[in-house]
Write a protein that holds these residues in place. Structure first.
Motif, PDB file in Angstrom:
ATOM      1  N   VAL A  93       0.833  -1.207   0.000  1.00 42.29           N
ATOM      2  CA  VAL A  93       0.000   0.000   0.000  1.00 42.29           C
ATOM      3  C   VAL A  93       0.866   1.255   0.000  1.00 42.29           C
ATOM      4  CG1 VAL A  93      -1.722   1.292   1.308  1.00 42.29           C
ATOM      5  CG2 VAL A  93      -1.898  -1.197   1.129  1.00 42.29           C
ATOM      6  N   GLY A  94       1.997   1.208   0.695  1.00 37.59           N
ATOM      7  CA  GLY A  94       2.849   2.391   0.793  1.00 37.59           C
ATOM      8  C   GLY A  94       3.944   2.473  -0.245  1.00 37.59           C
ATOM      9  N   ALA A  95       3.999   1.527  -1.209  1.00 33.64           N
ATOM     10  CA  ALA A  95       5.052   1.530  -2.220  1.00 33.64           C
ATOM     11  C   ALA A  95       4.977   2.794  -3.068  1.00 33.64           C
ATOM     12  CB  ALA A  95       4.952   0.291  -3.103  1.00 33.64           C
ATOM     13  N   ARG A  96       6.128   3.330  -3.444  1.00 32.07           N
ATOM     14  CA  ARG A  96       6.176   4.579  -4.193  1.00 32.07           C
ATOM     15  C   ARG A  96       6.099   4.365  -5.696  1.00 32.07           C
ATOM     16  NH1 ARG A  96      11.427   7.452  -1.893  1.00 32.07           N
ATOM     17  NH2 ARG A  96      12.201   5.330  -2.253  1.00 32.07           N
ATOM     18  N   THR A  97       6.679   3.282  -6.198  1.00 36.73           N
ATOM     19  CA  THR A  97       6.719   3.075  -7.647  1.00 36.73           C
ATOM     20  C   THR A  97       6.153   1.705  -7.991  1.00 36.73           C
ATOM     21  OG1 THR A  97       8.929   2.085  -7.638  1.00 36.73           O
ATOM     22  CG2 THR A  97       8.800   4.488  -7.776  1.00 36.73           C
ATOM     23  N   LEU A  98       5.846   1.549  -9.267  1.00 37.74           N
ATOM     24  CA  LEU A  98       5.341   0.269  -9.750  1.00 37.74           C
ATOM     25  C   LEU A  98       6.395  -0.812  -9.609  1.00 37.74           C
ATOM     26  CD1 LEU A  98       3.100  -1.303 -11.209  1.00 37.74           C
ATOM     27  CD2 LEU A  98       4.081  -0.549 -13.377  1.00 37.74           C
ATOM     28  N   ALA A  99       7.667  -0.466  -9.855  1.00 39.11           N
ATOM     29  CA  ALA A  99       8.740  -1.453  -9.719  1.00 39.11           C
ATOM     30  C   ALA A  99       8.843  -1.954  -8.284  1.00 39.11           C
ATOM     31  CB  ALA A  99      10.069  -0.851 -10.166  1.00 39.11           C
ATOM     32  N   ASP A 100       8.593  -1.087  -7.307  1.00 37.74           N
ATOM     33  CA  ASP A 100       8.617  -1.519  -5.911  1.00 37.74           C
ATOM     34  C   ASP A 100       7.547  -2.570  -5.645  1.00 37.74           C
ATOM     35  OD1 ASP A 100      10.688   0.221  -5.393  1.00 37.74           O
ATOM     36  OD2 ASP A 100       9.379   1.819  -4.632  1.00 37.74           O
ATOM     37  N   VAL A 101       6.384  -2.387  -6.249  1.00 41.29           N
ATOM     38  CA  VAL A 101       5.295  -3.347  -6.031  1.00 41.29           C
ATOM     39  C   VAL A 101       5.617  -4.690  -6.682  1.00 41.29           C
ATOM     40  CG1 VAL A 101       2.816  -3.750  -6.261  1.00 41.29           C
ATOM     41  CG2 VAL A 101       3.662  -1.429  -5.969  1.00 41.29           C
ATOM     42  N   THR A 102       6.152  -4.662  -7.911  1.00 45.24           N
ATOM     43  CA  THR A 102       6.484  -5.928  -8.560  1.00 45.24           C
ATOM     44  C   THR A 102       7.618  -6.646  -7.821  1.00 45.24           C
ATOM     45  OG1 THR A 102       7.975  -4.744 -10.064  1.00 45.24           O
ATOM     46  CG2 THR A 102       5.737  -5.152 -10.823  1.00 45.24           C
ATOM     47  N   ALA A 103       8.597  -5.882  -7.320  1.00 45.20           N
ATOM     48  CA  ALA A 103       9.657  -6.503  -6.526  1.00 45.20           C
ATOM     49  C   ALA A 103       9.087  -7.112  -5.253  1.00 45.20           C
ATOM     50  CB  ALA A 103      10.727  -5.466  -6.187  1.00 45.20           C
ATOM     51  N   LEU A 104       8.099  -6.442  -4.667  1.00 47.10           N
ATOM     52  CA  LEU A 104       7.473  -6.982  -3.464  1.00 47.10           C
ATOM     53  C   LEU A 104       6.705  -8.256  -3.786  1.00 47.10           C
ATOM     54  CD1 LEU A 104       6.877  -6.595  -0.466  1.00 47.10           C
ATOM     55  CD2 LEU A 104       4.902  -5.192  -1.108  1.00 47.10           C
ATOM     56  N   ALA A 105       6.041  -8.299  -4.941  1.00 45.20           N
ATOM     57  CA  ALA A 105       5.334  -9.524  -5.341  1.00 45.20           C
ATOM     58  C   ALA A 105       6.315 -10.684  -5.466  1.00 45.20           C
ATOM     59  CB  ALA A 105       4.599  -9.293  -6.659  1.00 45.20           C
ATOM     60  N   GLU A 106       7.487 -10.410  -6.042  1.00 42.35           N
ATOM     61  CA  GLU A 106       8.511 -11.449  -6.149  1.00 42.35           C
ATOM     62  C   GLU A 106       8.958 -11.923  -4.771  1.00 42.35           C
ATOM     63  OE1 GLU A 106      12.912 -12.046  -8.239  1.00 42.35           O
ATOM     64  OE2 GLU A 106      11.984 -10.066  -8.147  1.00 42.35           O
ATOM     65  N   ARG A 107       9.147 -10.999  -3.854  1.00 43.18           N
ATOM     66  CA  ARG A 107       9.591 -11.372  -2.519  1.00 43.18           C
ATOM     67  C   ARG A 107       8.505 -12.154  -1.772  1.00 43.18           C
ATOM     68  NH1 ARG A 107      12.095  -6.180   0.353  1.00 43.18           N
ATOM     69  NH2 ARG A 107      12.867  -7.793   1.785  1.00 43.18           N
ATOM     70  N   CYS A 108       7.244 -11.826  -2.024  1.00 40.90           N
ATOM     71  CA  CYS A 108       6.159 -12.587  -1.394  1.00 40.90           C
ATOM     72  C   CYS A 108       6.150 -14.035  -1.871  1.00 40.90           C
ATOM     73  CB  CYS A 108       4.815 -11.930  -1.697  1.00 40.90           C
ATOM     74  SG  CYS A 108       4.522 -10.380  -0.804  1.00 40.90           S
ATOM     75  N   LEU A 109       6.416 -14.245  -3.149  1.00 44.55           N
ATOM     76  CA  LEU A 109       6.482 -15.610  -3.658  1.00 44.55           C
ATOM     77  C   LEU A 109       7.675 -16.352  -3.086  1.00 44.55           C
ATOM     78  CD1 LEU A 109       5.486 -15.074  -7.378  1.00 44.55           C
ATOM     79  CD2 LEU A 109       4.240 -16.409  -5.706  1.00 44.55           C
TER      80      LEU A 109
END
Length: 792
Positions: free
Chosen positions: A489-505
């Motif tokens: 929710v607090g991510a600043r950029t789209l790349a931050d969100v996709t990197a977070l999705a990778e880390r969640c997996l």
């Protein structure tokens, strides 16, 4: 049997004040001897009073030093402080003495509730260790950075240029002192009194408040236990505790102190964190050496050099008993020549370098790291207070057989195994929580997605990180899930969100993925910046592959990735026009990343066979559009060539156009950098002399006034090649097109390469290849099919 009464004079002057140097084995031995002789009714120790309930845990065999008292603010766990103790710390010796004999023991320093709040008000570092009172300065007020170092002042007065060497000679090399157990403390009290008369508070204004509190606690103990009170504290405080001060004056100093709600526990510590080089101001240079001095019953130099010899033998160095004997003799001789009572660390180190290491500092650095400092990690029992998250982590560590260690080690994981997969998930979850116990490393063997390599090292401050992460949940899984959702929710950029999705997996957080994917879809729909989309796509595609090897449902990720790729295809050509040099360099990285991501995406997703052709159409557009910078046009041509879309003749034609005389030299140099820069560019020129000839012809035609401008680009391009490739290119250029290397009637070819494949020589290896692959030569299957299967 009744205990013997304390010796006359032990408490004649009031409480028995035992001034010490924290983490000093000589002080620790002297404290033990003095307590044995005095047999006090209560032992008061410098430390936070909130830790009094934790003192009985010292009797638990599971509490093994080095350990530290950790105090942290309940509402802000990151605001914390440590009170480290090793087995050779006088405070630890005093605690153990009291626990073993059933004598009450109490901490009497300023409470942590005030000291942590004081740091908040003054703006000092929130997390740190308590300072050294009998020696080095600790982390504290900014005004204390220039405070007096008592050991340095005393060493200088004694004619020593090294405080550590003076302390060894004056204290560490003394005998047990059974005949006069209180004499060392009386002498040290006189010395500190003289220093305080000269320097006042010595640049330590906070110490006045601490000493006022300690005096009040000593008075309270005397009312309860009488005069048989022993106090173990930093030597610097002894004159102030002995001084006459009224209760009213002491209470006035404590009036209005700020407060914070705090919690305390025992946490493991390490010898490395006791070392001054670690940044701990109250540290010591050689905790491993001091531990050896404290444990050695006799002949410390001989025992130490034997230990060094054992370490060097483990590292396959030839060290005999004769080496050890000669090293002992040399150390003793050096001590006599330098006027020292016994050989210290300086002498033994010189002897190790000269005899055991044959004058080399390389093995000596190993001795310093492993023995002089050491990698000892303390242990804390389960009965010690801990936040729920810490207890859950301890359970997971036991279940997965992942023991925290102070020594850095590599851990290879095969994710096809259940235990290894669970270990990987735990380490990834901790990284999400900011607990950097393990850091991913490059695998030295297989590079498949089923393998992970980690570098593990447990540091004491990770206990603070765990306390901080406790606000997210009571279990590692629950806390990591909550943290991932909040970060999405607090991510600043789209790349931050996709990197977070990778880390969640990677961390195995299926409950967090829906929230992350919802944020990802919303951000992707609203973000019109193609560079952001291109930066986000590779991490998303990697997530698909990681999810595949871990058996995770990645259906939602696949749809978002395909839609993201389509938006990149549409927006990339317009985004690549009219870019300056820096922007073109950045976009080239995005193009390379998208190219690799599209290849993986086409292999991973079913029903998306058109992704690769559409991407190749985008590259063709980039390669032919004049408004696109030369760097990107050259890169697009190279990627199409690598994919087999362009033939060599087409590439030669495009290169000829890009390097024609009408093209500005700077743009042409950028095209060359884009085409032959990066991996494999040098070998491409080695194998195809037509392309090399075009580059050579263009380069020789660059005007002298423009050559200086293009030289940095060319140097950056060709300097990245392997030395062998650069040498071969130099030979080809020196020989020139159609040179003598080919001989009469033979076209010029690259050194070691024929103009066409030699079918006869290639067929000669087929029987051996079939044998290696387990294929019978008479199988009715073509060799091309066999090799294609191997490549797949």
């Amino acid at each position: 049997m009744s205990e013997a009464p304390p010796p006359a004079g032990a408490f004649e002057a009031g409480p028995l004040l035992l001034g010490v140097r924290h983490h000093g084995p000589g002080s620790a031995r002297a404290v033990r001897a003095a307590l044995d002789a005095a047999a006090p009714a209560v032992v008061l120790i410098e430390g936070p009073p909130e830790a009094d309930p934790l003192i009985p845990l010292a009797a638990d065999p599971g509490l093994r030093p080095p350990v530290a008292l950790l105090a942290h603010a309940v509402d802000e766990p990151g605001r914390s402080a440590f009170w480290p103790m090793a087995e050779f710390s006088p405070e630890w010796v005093a605690i153990r003495w009291a626990v073993e004999r059933g004598v009450p023991a109490r901490f009497i320093d300023l409470p942590a509730t005030h000291s942590l709040a004081w740091e908040e008000e003054t703006g000092d570092g929130a997390s740190g260790e308590e300072g050294e009172d009998g020696g080095e300065g600790g982390e504290g007020d900014a005004a204390e950075h220039a405070r007096v170092d008592p050991l340095a002042a005393l060493a200088e007065a004694a004619g020593y240029d090294d405080p550590e060497r003076w302390w060894e000679d004056a204290v560490e090399h003394r005998g047990p002192g059974r005949s006069a157990p209180f004499a060392p403390f009386a002498a040290l009290e006189d010395a500190m009194g003289a220093l305080r008369e000269r320097y006042g508070d010595g640049g330590r204004p906070r110490d006045l408040v601490r000493e006022a509190y300690m005096r009040l606690q000593i008075r309270a103990a005397r009312r309860e236990f009488g005069d048989e009170v022993a106090v173990v504290c930093g030597a610097w405080h002894v004159p102030a505790l002995r001084a006459k001060a009224t209760v009213t004056a002491d209470r006035a100093l404590l009036k209005g102190l700020p407060k914070l709600k705090t919690d305390l526990t025992w946490v493991p510590w390490t010898h490395r964190r006791l070392a001054r080089s670690s940044g701990y101001g109250a540290g010591i240079d050689s905790p491993g050496w001091y531990a050896h001095l404290f444990r050695a019953p006799d002949r410390p130099v001989e025992r130490w050099l034997t230990k060094v010899a054992g370490l060097l033998r483990e590292e396959d160095r030839i060290v005999s008993s004769a080496h050890v004997i000669e090293a002992v003799r040399l150390a003793d001789t050096l001590a006599v020549m330098r006027g020292r009572p016994l050989a210290g660390l300086t002498e033994t180190t010189d002897a190790v370098r000269a005899v055991l290491c044959e004058g080399s500092d390389v093995p000596l650095s190993l001795v310093y790291d492993r023995l002089v400092v050491g990698d000892v990690l303390g242990e804390v029992p389960e009965s010690a207070p801990a936040v729920p998250l810490q207890r859950d982590l301890a359970r997971e560590q036991r279940r997965l057989r992942l023991k925290p260690e102070a020594l850095e080690r590599e851990l290879e994981l095969d994710l096809r195994k259940d235990t290894d997969a669970a270990r990987g998930r735990l380490l990834h979850r901790l990284r999400l929580l900011g607990v950097g116990w393990g850091e991913p490393a490059r695998s030295r063997g297989s590079t498949g997605t089923f393998r992970e390599t980690w570098r593990l090292r447990w540091e004491p401050e990770l206990s603070v990180r765990i306390a901080e992460a406790g606000v997210w949940g009571t279990t590692v899984l629950g806390a990591a899930t909550a943290r991932a959702e909040a970060d999405a929710v607090g991510a600043r950029t789209l790349a931050d969100v996709t990197a977070l999705a990778e880390r969640c997996l990677l961390a195995g957080l299926p409950d967090a993925l829906p929230v992350v994917m919802r944020v990802l879809a919303d951000r992707a729909a609203l973000d019109a910046d193609v560079s952001h989309l291109a930066q986000a796509l590779p991490a998303l595609v990697r997530s698909l592959r990681y999810g595949d090897v871990r058996g995770t449902d990645t259906g939602a990720l696949a749809d978002v990735a395909a839609a993201l790729a389509e938006r990149v295809f549409i927006g990339l050509p317009p985004a690549c026009t009219t870019l300056d040099t820096d922007a073109a360099q950045e976009m080239r990285g995005h193009v390379d990343a998208v190219h690799g991501a599209v290849g993986l995406l086409a292999e991973t997703l079913t029903g998306h066979d058109g992704l690769r052709p559409r991407w190749r159409a985008v590259l063709r557009t980039l390669s032919q559009r004049d408004t696109v910078p030369g760097l990107l046009r050259g890169r697009a041509v190279r990627l199409l060539l690598d994919d087999g879309v362009l033939e060599a003749e087409d590439v030669a034609r495009l290169m000829g156009l890009a390097l024609s005389p009408g093209t500005p030299p700077g743009d042409a140099a950028a095209w060359v950098e884009g085409f032959v820069g990066g991996g494999g560019g040098g070998l491409l020129l080695v194998h195809d002399e037509r392309l090399l000839g075009l580059v050579d012809a263009w380069l020789t035609s660059v005007p002298a006034e423009a050559f200086t401008d293009v030289l940095p680009l060319l140097r950056r391009t060709f300097s990245a090649y392997e030395p062998g490739v650069r040498r071969t290119l130099g030979e080809l250029v020196r020989r020139g097109p159609g040179g003598a290397a080919g001989g009469a009637g033979h076209p010029a070819t690259s050194s070691g390469f024929a103009p066409e494949p030699d079918a006869g020589r290639a067929d000669a290896v087929l029987p051996v290849l079939c044998l290696l692959l387990g294929l019978a030569p008479e199988q009715p299957r073509s060799t091309d099919d066999d090799l294609a299967g191997v490549g797949a």
